[in-house]
Design an enzyme around this catalytic site. Structure first.
Site, short mmCIF file in Angstrom:
data_model
loop_
_atom_site.label_atom_id
_atom_site.label_comp_id
_atom_site.label_asym_id
_atom_site.label_seq_id
_atom_site.Cartn_x
_atom_site.Cartn_y
_atom_site.Cartn_z
N GLU A 101 0.84 -1.21 0.00
CA GLU A 101 0.00 0.00 0.00
C GLU A 101 0.87 1.25 0.00
O GLU A 101 2.03 1.22 0.44
CB GLU A 101 -0.88 0.01 1.26
N ASP A 102 0.30 2.35 -0.46
CA ASP A 102 1.00 3.63 -0.36
C ASP A 102 0.84 4.23 1.04
O ASP A 102 1.82 4.56 1.69
CB ASP A 102 0.52 4.61 -1.46
N ASP A 105 -4.42 5.02 6.24
CA ASP A 105 -4.97 6.22 6.83
C ASP A 105 -6.04 5.79 7.85
O ASP A 105 -5.70 5.45 8.98
CB ASP A 105 -5.54 7.06 5.68
N PHE A 154 -1.81 15.90 4.42
CA PHE A 154 -2.04 15.33 3.10
C PHE A 154 -0.74 15.33 2.30
O PHE A 154 -0.13 16.38 2.10
CB PHE A 154 -3.14 16.09 2.35
N ARG A 167 1.87 12.70 -8.91
CA ARG A 167 2.39 11.32 -8.79
C ARG A 167 3.83 11.23 -9.26
O ARG A 167 4.58 10.35 -8.87
CB ARG A 167 1.55 10.37 -9.65
#
Ligand code: IMP
Ligand code: MG
Length: 180
Positions: A101-102, A105, A154, A167
């Site tokens: 996963e990136d 959260d 964020f 990205r």
């Protein structure tokens, strides 16, 4: 797009060094026999750069596949509803699976994907995330390898987007909004 700037959180060099360390931990840590190749499952799109770099830190016979699920869309808050948009091409049963996963959260996406893969009876299932925002967690979900723990801000770059932007950045940055 509201006025903002990107502040570097982790440089490309810091990310590369951490990815190399993660590769070593994973090679030593995924349960099962080394003869059974690891199937790396990258979560699109955010984890595609991380998955590519991590893969090149693992054994040559490591396999890779991708899964895509609905996420934030253009907003910066999770709706909580997860849906598979693109499932795996390779079978999971009996495989040593590493879900990549990136960001974890709220944990809702990961909890859903873990369950989705677990139901396909892998020999082992572990999770590696590049970033973790523990302050935002809504569900308790196991993560085996974490690149960096970050505050509730964020972030973009290194595959991670804000409304499909940023990205391409080789580093990880925080989106800072200008004061009105
Ligand atoms: P969760 O279901 O709330 O854990 O959401 C995880 C997903 O939300 C991640 O895989 C990202 O795609 C996205 N996400 C969470 N935080 C950020 C962020 O700071 N920047 C960009 N995407 C994020
Ligand atoms: Mg994601």
């Amino acid at each position: 797009m509201v006025p903002h700037r990107i502040e570097t959180l982790f440089t490309a060099e810091q990310v590369a060094a951490r990815v190399a360390e993660l590769g070593e931990s994973i090679a030593a840590g995924v349960p099962g026999t080394p003869e059974t190749p690891i199937l790396v499952v990258g979560v699109l799109k955010g984890a595609f750069v991380f998955t590519a770099d991590l893969l090149r830190r693992l054994r040559p016979e490591t396999e890779v596949d991708f899964i895509a699920c609905s996420s934030y869309g253009k907003a910066t808050e999770s709706s909580g509803a997860v849906r598979i948009l693109k499932d795996l091409d390779l079978p999971v049963e009996g495989r040593r699976v590493l879900l990549v996963e990136d960001i974890v959260d709220t944990g809702l996406t990961l909890a859903y994907l873990r369950d989705h893969l677990q139901r396909q009876k892998p020999a082992a299932l572990q999770v590696c995330t590049l970033l973790d925002k523990p302050q935002r967690r809504k569900v308790d979900v196991a993560v085996d390898y974490t690149g960096f723990i970050i505050p509730d801000e964020f972030v973009v770059g290194y595959g991670i987007d804000w409304a499909e932007r940023y990205r391409h950045l080789p580093y990880i940055g925080v989106v800072k909004f200008q004061d009105p």
